[in-house]
Scaffold this active site. Structure first.
Site, mmCIF file in Angstrom:
data_model
loop_
_atom_site.group_PDB
_atom_site.id
_atom_site.type_symbol
_atom_site.label_atom_id
_atom_site.label_comp_id
_atom_site.label_asym_id
_atom_site.label_seq_id
_atom_site.Cartn_x
_atom_site.Cartn_y
_atom_site.Cartn_z
ATOM 1 N N ASP B 76 0.849 -1.206 0.000
ATOM 2 C CA ASP B 76 0.000 0.000 0.000
ATOM 3 C C ASP B 76 0.878 1.246 0.000
ATOM 4 O O ASP B 76 2.069 1.182 0.316
ATOM 5 C CB ASP B 76 -0.961 0.025 1.201
ATOM 6 N N GLU B 141 0.209 -0.749 5.845
ATOM 7 C CA GLU B 141 1.302 -0.138 6.610
ATOM 8 C C GLU B 141 1.067 1.352 6.782
ATOM 9 O O GLU B 141 1.316 1.925 7.842
ATOM 10 C CB GLU B 141 2.645 -0.386 5.919
#
Lengths: 442, 442
Positions: B76, B141
């Site tokens: 991500d 994250e």
């Protein structure tokens, strides 16, 4: 629906937002419709171009020996944002609970149109007005009337008059005629605090650079002490103390705090110690933040140090504060409070002088008689917190006083979502126009 | 273009912004592509659903008696706003000046893909890896890994390993292998200051109510004293002082101030007195504003008192500060600094523990040998200012240390517009993966 209300609805449908250039065509169309309306009423009407939004002048046949009255109003409005907080679309006038809901309903299209309809009625019924009348309608009031002041100076002869009347102020309560003899002035500014060249990762760089949002917050926090007193050096130097008769007259209006709390919806009021709610709003200067922005404003978190942050603010001023002098003090204050590591850009905005007239002058008394005939009962004598900077310019350039005969209610939501205007105030305004011209003619 | 670079470009094109729910499908598609890639390389790959973005686990055939290494990364990325400040579109990878320009190029897709390509090369050339390998790639994250920690706890056996390796940190300079043995933790929060029930006309009401923007500015200003020291009571109580060898080792890296100034572009640096630039960024805690908003943010002026204003902020924490303890102190501080007339809503966000390991442990030394083979010369020993909260969770749940072998340059613009990653760092990462697994196997 009456023909008068129908005309008002037509006027309200123009999204004449003067500050947004994307609405320039709408604002022009709004002016065009007014010119047509005034012309159809038999007034000699002219449209005067300016660098931005046009000025309208309309006159009946001026006869020597009669009093000349200038009627001022503005056809521009505030932006409609935040749009999703309106119960009905901001530019679709809606009747609900005896009120007209629309941006501009009160400020100023509803009040302007009441006067226009009053003129139309008298002209239809009497064939003429009891005074020489000059309508002066502008489209830049909400952006500080940048082009009206030069227009006044360049058209002294065209606009020559004995007195000016405006309905763009408030009533202390429904049904209570209200004469406003003072207004606050205004001085606007915007600052941008710039730090890093680009947004930075707050983990990698945090601790080594001044954060522009922190910087702008520290600057804003420096405007007031904890009790709300403005901390800009010299800010209060020129403030004229309230007269004893004013404090007394306002006290007689009753305790305004419960209504202020109810209308604003705040959990508790907050203002300068030693002054009542009305005194704080009508006769004391302020420093108010109008907008702020910087960094990540959307959903969730983004751990950045923004490269810049901005704030928009305005000062409400009272006699005898000078807006230009205040902005100089503010610039000095901003410079002194800019933290290290920040480049501060200061953009000064529009200004307007505060205004104060003698409510016991002959014209002041005539206006109060008209209010008494319209509403019954002695009118309230007040000052107001808002600014109509052009009022002081009228005094300076045309040399005459302005009579402020407001029709706005405390909960009219001017400048906010769900602006509204009672139908009965619109009808009262039509009557007021008739009485006022008759009283001023004498 | 090499096949490796081609794979990286494909990965970069997915706008896998984990914080924006409108990008959920993109984030899922990104995970899907990685699963295909890892499976095609011969790894047994599984996709594990979570309440938000899926977790990927990929393994070679684990053979008893070999070391087990877990390789972590995240697919991500941060949002791409402000989009108009990108020189090339944020999700169209572009080669320029030897660098790859794209959101995620460094953080973390470039570094993750270098390891994947390293594994692919070894598998292709040797038929197997020298260790039992487990890839663990997540998609959350950038929003604080909310679902990874419970996943660790629920899958201890699946993820059992001797040591963990991550490339998601920085290099002190191009070509200088860098071993990171400490990270700052994080604690995020957001506040909304609510005052009036609706936006108010600042002329009519100004002076009688607390302005929410002023309120939020005063609260933010209370976070620091003028020298940048955090003023939240108790904030520094648990901070572990820097060891003498660290201060010495960092001093030997040279004066970082000129580069920090050049990369951030600030007119001057600003930070805690008594600490160097590196110490401020790597070993001192901070309170940073990440976003602020309220009132009129568009063109021109709108003289309102906004009904609310908000701010988003985050604290970077160092050993032995406890994020939850810090947020408790912050809540108390916020309550104490909320001005009258304001309802303050506090929303606590994600947290992550700070991390510190012994760089002279056997695995730490193996990692340093791999860096030396990859780049030549002794690697730098540093801590970092950013947070990878999962590193402490690995220690707590899986009981092992994490080796941080970063490939990001100081000017990589992670989390900012124009993020970039040098092609030579991508190629170095492929070599590093090979050397690292070989060193850890011994």
């Amino acid at each position: 629906m009456t023909p008068e209300l129908n005309d008002l609805f037509t006027l309200l449908r123009f999204p004449s937002i003067s500050t947004e250039s994307s609405h320039n065509a709408d604002t022009r169309a709004c002016a065009g419709w007014l010119v047509q309306k005034l012309t159809a009423m038999g007034l000699a009407t002219t449209l005067h171009e300016t660098p931005r939004h046009p000025i309208i002048v309309a006159k009946n046949k001026h006869v020597p020996g009669r009093r000349t009255v200038l009627l001022y109003g503005h056809y521009d409005v505030q932006p409609d944002a935040p749009v999703n907080e309106w119960r009905t679309p901001p530019f679709e006038p809606t009747l609900r609970d005896g009120r007209i809901w629309c941006r501009g309903a009160t400020d100023n299209k509803g009040q302007l149109m009441a006067h226009v309809c009053g003129l139309e009625k008298t002209l239809r019924e009497q064939g003429d007005l009891p005074v020489n009348l000059t309508c002066l309608f502008e489209g830049e009031e909400e952006i500080g009337s940048p082009n009206l002041k030069p227009f006044l100076a360049a058209n002294r002869e065209l606009l020559k008059c004995d007195v000016i009347a405006i309905s763009d102020t408030g009533m202390v309560a429904p049904g209570v005629g209200t004469f406003t003899y003072g207004l606050r002035g205004i001085a606007c500014a915007e600052i941008i605090a710039r730090g890093p060249a680009t947004d930075l990762h707050s983990g990698i760089w945090g601790g080594a650079v001044m954060n522009p949002i922190t910087a702008i917050a520290r600057i804003i926090a420096s405007f007031h002490d904890a009790s709300g007193h403005v901390q800009v050096p010299g800010f209060y130097d020129a403030v004229k103390p309230l007269a004893d008769w004013e404090r007394e007259a306002w006290k007689n209006l009753g305790d305004s705090e419960p209504e202020t709390k109810a209308v604003t919806g705040v959990p508790e009021l907050f203002g300068e110690a030693g002054f009542t709610d009305l005194e704080r709003r009508w006769a004391r200067p302020t420093a108010e933040l109008n907008g702020i922005g910087g960094g990540w404003q959307q959903e969730g978190s983004k751990t950045v140090i923004a490269r810049e942050a901005f704030a928009k603010f305005s000062f409400r001023l009272v006699p005898d504060q000078q807006p230009d002098e205040i902005l100089k003090q503010v610039e000095k204050h901003l410079k002194a409070h800019t933290p290290p590591g920040i480049r501060l850009e200061v953009e000064l905005g529009h200004t307007g002088m505060p205004y104060l007239m003698d409510p016991f002058s002959p014209f002041g008394q005539a206006a109060q008689r008209a209010l008494e005939k319209t509403f019954g009962g002695k009118p309230a004598l007040i000052r107001e917190g808002g600014s109509i900077p052009i009022v002081q310019a009228f005094k300076d350039v045309l040399g005459v006083d302005t009579l402020l005969l407001g029709l706005a209610l405390p909960d009219c939501q001017a400048h906010a979502p769900n602006e509204n205007f009672p139908v009965e105030n619109f009808e009262a305004g039509i009557r007021l126009n008739e009485y006022l011209l008759r009283e001023l003619a004498q």
